[in-house]
Scaffold this active site. Structure first.
Site, PDB file in Angstrom:
ATOM      1  N   LYS A  56       0.421   5.748   8.129  1.00  0.00           N
ATOM      2  CA  LYS A  56       1.013   5.973   6.810  1.00  0.00           C
ATOM      3  C   LYS A  56      -0.066   6.086   5.740  1.00  0.00           C
ATOM      4  O   LYS A  56      -0.027   6.987   4.883  1.00  0.00           O
ATOM      5  CB  LYS A  56       1.976   4.829   6.490  1.00  0.00           C
ATOM      6  CG  LYS A  56       2.602   4.847   5.098  1.00  0.00           C
ATOM      7  CD  LYS A  56       1.890   3.916   4.124  1.00  0.00           C
ATOM      8  CE  LYS A  56       1.923   2.468   4.543  1.00  0.00           C
ATOM      9  NZ  LYS A  56       1.271   1.584   3.555  1.00  0.00           N
ATOM     10  N   SER A 108       0.861  -1.187   0.000  1.00  0.00           N
ATOM     11  CA  SER A 108       0.000   0.000   0.000  1.00  0.00           C
ATOM     12  C   SER A 108       0.891   1.229   0.000  1.00  0.00           C
ATOM     13  O   SER A 108       1.520   1.550   1.020  1.00  0.00           O
ATOM     14  CB  SER A 108      -0.923   0.005   1.227  1.00  0.00           C
ATOM     15  OG  SER A 108      -1.847  -1.049   1.155  1.00  0.00           O
ATOM     16  N   LYS A 131      -7.258   1.824  -2.850  1.00  0.00           N
ATOM     17  CA  LYS A 131      -6.816   1.366  -1.529  1.00  0.00           C
ATOM     18  C   LYS A 131      -6.807   2.522  -0.526  1.00  0.00           C
ATOM     19  O   LYS A 131      -7.182   2.354   0.642  1.00  0.00           O
ATOM     20  CB  LYS A 131      -5.426   0.745  -1.615  1.00  0.00           C
ATOM     21  CG  LYS A 131      -4.863   0.285  -0.255  1.00  0.00           C
ATOM     22  CD  LYS A 131      -5.768  -0.732   0.435  1.00  0.00           C
ATOM     23  CE  LYS A 131      -5.298  -1.075   1.846  1.00  0.00           C
ATOM     24  NZ  LYS A 131      -4.041  -1.829   1.869  1.00  0.00           N
TER      25      LYS A 131
END
Length: 349
Positions: A295, A152, A227
């Site tokens: 993140k 990701s 995502k």
């Protein structure tokens, strides 16, 4: 258009990779569930079709054997793929070997003879570190190979990787996943893919060994954009569940009963179903760490700013995630957002 996954003038086999049309049976197949699964994937065992050769499977190099990467690579082994893996942790290499895979001593060794390279590492800097440079993937993988990055990362990192791969004759897909550790173990992940249709078609049998919902979302970087949206929804959902848990407990309600009935109504969600026991037992063993969700919230915040999308609730939850991490809980599962709500409500944690 021709057969799915085959462009005009393009050979049906390329570098040992099997091109797979997206076939779905129009009626239920007979036999056991395992037999039906094998029929759907075109890999019926030889004792059922003794006169038909088994299809050639691509050799796979897997880089990154963490919480997600280890069970995912093992699912490929179970599906009959030859997997060579590399990671920094020796115990994870030993786990891969015990499952039937091959441990490599370097990235170069892992990818040298691979048809497909799959990467699953924490963030953009790690993807760049393993992809570029004299010891990286692009300098050591053969021309014509397919690189599938399932990390990701930022959409721009994926776009840049695809461009760099094209210069080396390496095709690239960005294919981040959702479903957490449980989804990885059970091979029921959602896989959101960015890249070329033909490359997606080639990779689809591999994706089918790893997940249940598999969608090509658009060109390079699209998988990462979807995502990012996924992580926004998950974080907001966990925060809402955490607030509900604290509210219910302070009101003296039976928490298990309340979560059971909420899960059966409109408030029900995959997040609530997956994280209910975490809330009930205060079990925050990491399936997806706060550090990683922090993140990801940075990714979605930056990407939204770039396209001019305003995310007021997302911005608040991003700060709550950052606060939890600052309090030393970054290594816990993201369901530990409950701890932040408890602290705000006066609990001593």
């Amino acid at each position: 258009m021709g057969r799915p996954g085959v462009q005009a003038g393009r050979p049906a086999e390329r570098g040992g990779l099997r091109l797979a049309a997206r076939r779905r049976p129009s009626r239920p197949l007979s036999g056991t569930p395992k037999t039906r699964q094998r029929l759907q994937r075109g890999t019926l065992m030889s004792h059922n079709l003794t006169d038909s050769p088994r299809p050639t499977r691509p050799t796979v190099a897997w880089i990154g054997l963490g919480i997600m990467g280890s069970p995912m690579s093992e699912n490929l082994l179970k599906a009959g793929y030859d997997v060579t893996g590399y990671t920094l942790e020796q115990d994870k290499l030993e786990r891969l070997s015990a499952a039937g895979g091959t441990a490599a001593g370097s990235i170069a060794e892992a990818v040298r003879d691979a048809d497909v390279v799959i990467t699953m590492v924490p963030a953009s800097p790690q993807v760049e570190a393993i992809a570029y440079g004299p010891d990286g993937i692009l300098e050591n993988v053969r021309s014509g190979a397919l690189l599938i990055d399932m990390s990701s990362i930022t959409p721009q990192t994926s776009v840049d990787l695809a461009k760099a791969g094209a210069e080396k004759g390496v095709r690239v897909l960005d294919a981040p996943v959702s479903g957490g550790e449980a989804g990885a173990i059970e091979a029921v992940l959602s896989i959101m893919v960015g890249g070329e249709q033909a490359d997606f078609d080639e990779a689809e049998p591999i994706f089918e060994a790893l997940g249940r919902t598999i969608v090509l979302c658009g060109p390079h970087g699209s998988g990462q954009t979807v995502k990012a949206a996924n992580q926004l929804i998950v974080a907001v959902n966990i925060q809402a569940c955490a607030e509900a848990v604290v509210f219910l407990e302070k009101s003296g309600v039976n928490l298990k009963a309340a979560l059971d009935v909420l899960g059966g109504g409109l408030a029900g969600s995959t997040v609530l179903a997956r994280k209910k026991d975490n809330f009930l037992n205060r079990d925050f063993k990491p399936g997806f760490r706060i550090d990683l969700h922090h993140k990801d919230m940075g990714i979605v915040t930056d990407a939204a700013r770039t396209v001019g999308a305003v995310l007021p609730v997302g911005a608040v939850v991003a700060q709550l995630v950052a606060g939890l991490r600052a309090q030393g809980d970054g290594g816990l599962d993201h369901s530990a957002l409950l701890r932040a709500v408890e602290r705000l409500s006066g609990a001593q944690i």
